[in-house]
Motif scaffolding. Structure first.
Motif, PDB file in Angstrom:
ATOM      1  N   VAL A   1      34.749  -7.781 -51.702  1.00 26.95           N
ATOM      2  CA  VAL A   1      34.108  -9.058 -52.016  1.00 26.95           C
ATOM      3  C   VAL A   1      34.550 -10.080 -50.985  1.00 26.95           C
ATOM      4  O   VAL A   1      35.723 -10.124 -50.620  1.00 26.95           O
ATOM      5  N   TYR A   2      33.590 -10.891 -50.491  1.00 26.58           N
ATOM      6  CA  TYR A   2      34.004 -11.968 -49.595  1.00 26.58           C
ATOM      7  C   TYR A   2      33.205 -13.232 -49.882  1.00 26.58           C
ATOM      8  O   TYR A   2      32.071 -13.181 -50.353  1.00 26.58           O
ATOM      9  N   ALA A   3      33.853 -14.371 -49.608  1.00 21.05           N
ATOM     10  CA  ALA A   3      33.248 -15.668 -49.901  1.00 21.05           C
ATOM     11  C   ALA A   3      32.140 -15.977 -48.908  1.00 21.05           C
ATOM     12  O   ALA A   3      32.272 -15.724 -47.710  1.00 21.05           O
ATOM     13  N   ALA A   4      31.056 -16.563 -49.414  1.00 19.71           N
ATOM     14  CA  ALA A   4      29.919 -16.898 -48.564  1.00 19.71           C
ATOM     15  C   ALA A   4      30.208 -18.072 -47.649  1.00 19.71           C
ATOM     16  O   ALA A   4      29.589 -18.220 -46.599  1.00 19.71           O
TER      17      ALA A   4
ATOM     18  N   HIS B   1      27.057 -15.853 -57.472  1.00 13.68           N
ATOM     19  CA  HIS B   1      26.188 -16.003 -56.304  1.00 13.68           C
ATOM     20  C   HIS B   1      26.867 -16.518 -55.044  1.00 13.68           C
ATOM     21  O   HIS B   1      26.302 -16.412 -53.967  1.00 13.68           O
ATOM     22  N   LYS B   2      28.073 -17.046 -55.119  1.00 16.62           N
ATOM     23  CA  LYS B   2      28.756 -17.541 -53.929  1.00 16.62           C
ATOM     24  C   LYS B   2      29.626 -16.481 -53.264  1.00 16.62           C
ATOM     25  O   LYS B   2      30.395 -16.770 -52.360  1.00 16.62           O
TER      26      LYS B   2
ATOM     27  N   ASP C   1      29.455 -21.948 -43.429  1.00 15.54           N
ATOM     28  CA  ASP C   1      28.892 -20.768 -44.087  1.00 15.54           C
ATOM     29  C   ASP C   1      29.097 -19.501 -43.267  1.00 15.54           C
ATOM     30  O   ASP C   1      28.812 -19.461 -42.074  1.00 15.54           O
ATOM     31  N   PHE C   2      29.588 -18.463 -43.947  1.00 18.86           N
ATOM     32  CA  PHE C   2      29.730 -17.154 -43.327  1.00 18.86           C
ATOM     33  C   PHE C   2      28.510 -16.296 -43.635  1.00 18.86           C
ATOM     34  O   PHE C   2      27.940 -15.671 -42.764  1.00 18.86           O
ATOM     35  N   ASP C   3      28.129 -16.282 -44.911  1.00 18.94           N
ATOM     36  CA  ASP C   3      26.993 -15.474 -45.353  1.00 18.94           C
ATOM     37  C   ASP C   3      27.010 -14.117 -44.663  1.00 18.94           C
ATOM     38  O   ASP C   3      27.989 -13.404 -44.760  1.00 18.94           O
ATOM     39  N   LYS C   4      25.945 -13.794 -43.925  1.00 13.23           N
ATOM     40  CA  LYS C   4      25.880 -12.455 -43.330  1.00 13.23           C
ATOM     41  C   LYS C   4      26.126 -12.445 -41.829  1.00 13.23           C
ATOM     42  O   LYS C   4      25.948 -11.416 -41.180  1.00 13.23           O
TER      43      LYS C   4
END
Length: 202
Positions: A59-62, A81-82, A123-126
């Motif tokens: 798991v990683y933070a967005a 969702h985050k 934001d890291f997202d993808k």
């Protein structure tokens, strides 16, 4: 996914009452009215896709100033969702991925792709997946070294005693500082740099 009616039909009286009240509030305040509360909770099947819940997840933070990833060994927890999550095939792969995701080397190499806010890159997202991350290979000594270093980092983090009532941002910094002082964070950065440079220059 159970709505109020389905909960009542199954005899879950407490859930039925709670869902009835929640659905009423949703319906009274929903702008479009085209989506039910349960449909919103399961938007794009982001909740339903988690079931049955795997025993092991990464798991990683967005978002955040620094990346934050961990191994989750809890088949009772649903991911909100985050957070982004994936299902590794083994503990070794889970450790390998968290080492890469948490490293300063990875953060610095994707920072130009991050959106910017008042406090800088957020934001890291993808964007982490723009890095040339190879699939975990148990026959690769560098992959195994990264997994072992991540396991050691997890031990250091778990042994660190956080002050009571510390906020999560401060907690993250304290843990990062402890990992740096122990020498394991710099070791992971060196290994991640080798891995990514090796993939860029095969």
């Amino acid at each position: 996914m159970l709505d109020a009616e389905a909960a009542g039909n199954r005899g879950y009286s407490g859930l039925h009452g709670w869902m009835t009240a929640a659905e009423r509030i949703w319906n009274d305040n929903s702008e479009s009215g085209s989506m039910t509360l349960v449909e919103r909770w399961n938007y794009h099947n982001e909740l339903g896709a988690q079931f049955p819940i795997p025993r092991l997840r990464v798991v990683y933070a967005a978002s955040g100033t620094n990346p934050a990833a961990c191994v989750l060994r809890n088949s009772d927890a649903a991911i909100e969702h985050k957070l982004y999550w994936g299902t590794p095939t083994s503990e070794g792969e889970a450790a390998y991925l968290t080492a890469i995701f948490n490293s300063e080397v990875s953060r610095s190499r994707i920072s130009s792709l991050q959106s910017r806010g008042q406090w800088g890159a957020r934001d890291f997202d993808k964007v982490i997946f723009t890095l040339p991350i190879p699939r975990f290979d148990t026959s690769d000594s560098l992959h195994n070294d990264l997994a072992a270093a991540a396991a050691e980092a997890e031990r250091v983090a778990m042994a660190f005693e956080l002050p009571e009532s510390v906020k999560f941002q401060r907690a993250r910094k304290l843990i990062r500082d402890a990992l740096t002082e122990s020498g394991i964070a710099p070791q992971i950065d060196q290994l991640v740099a080798r891995l990514l440079d090796q993939e860029n220059n095969p």
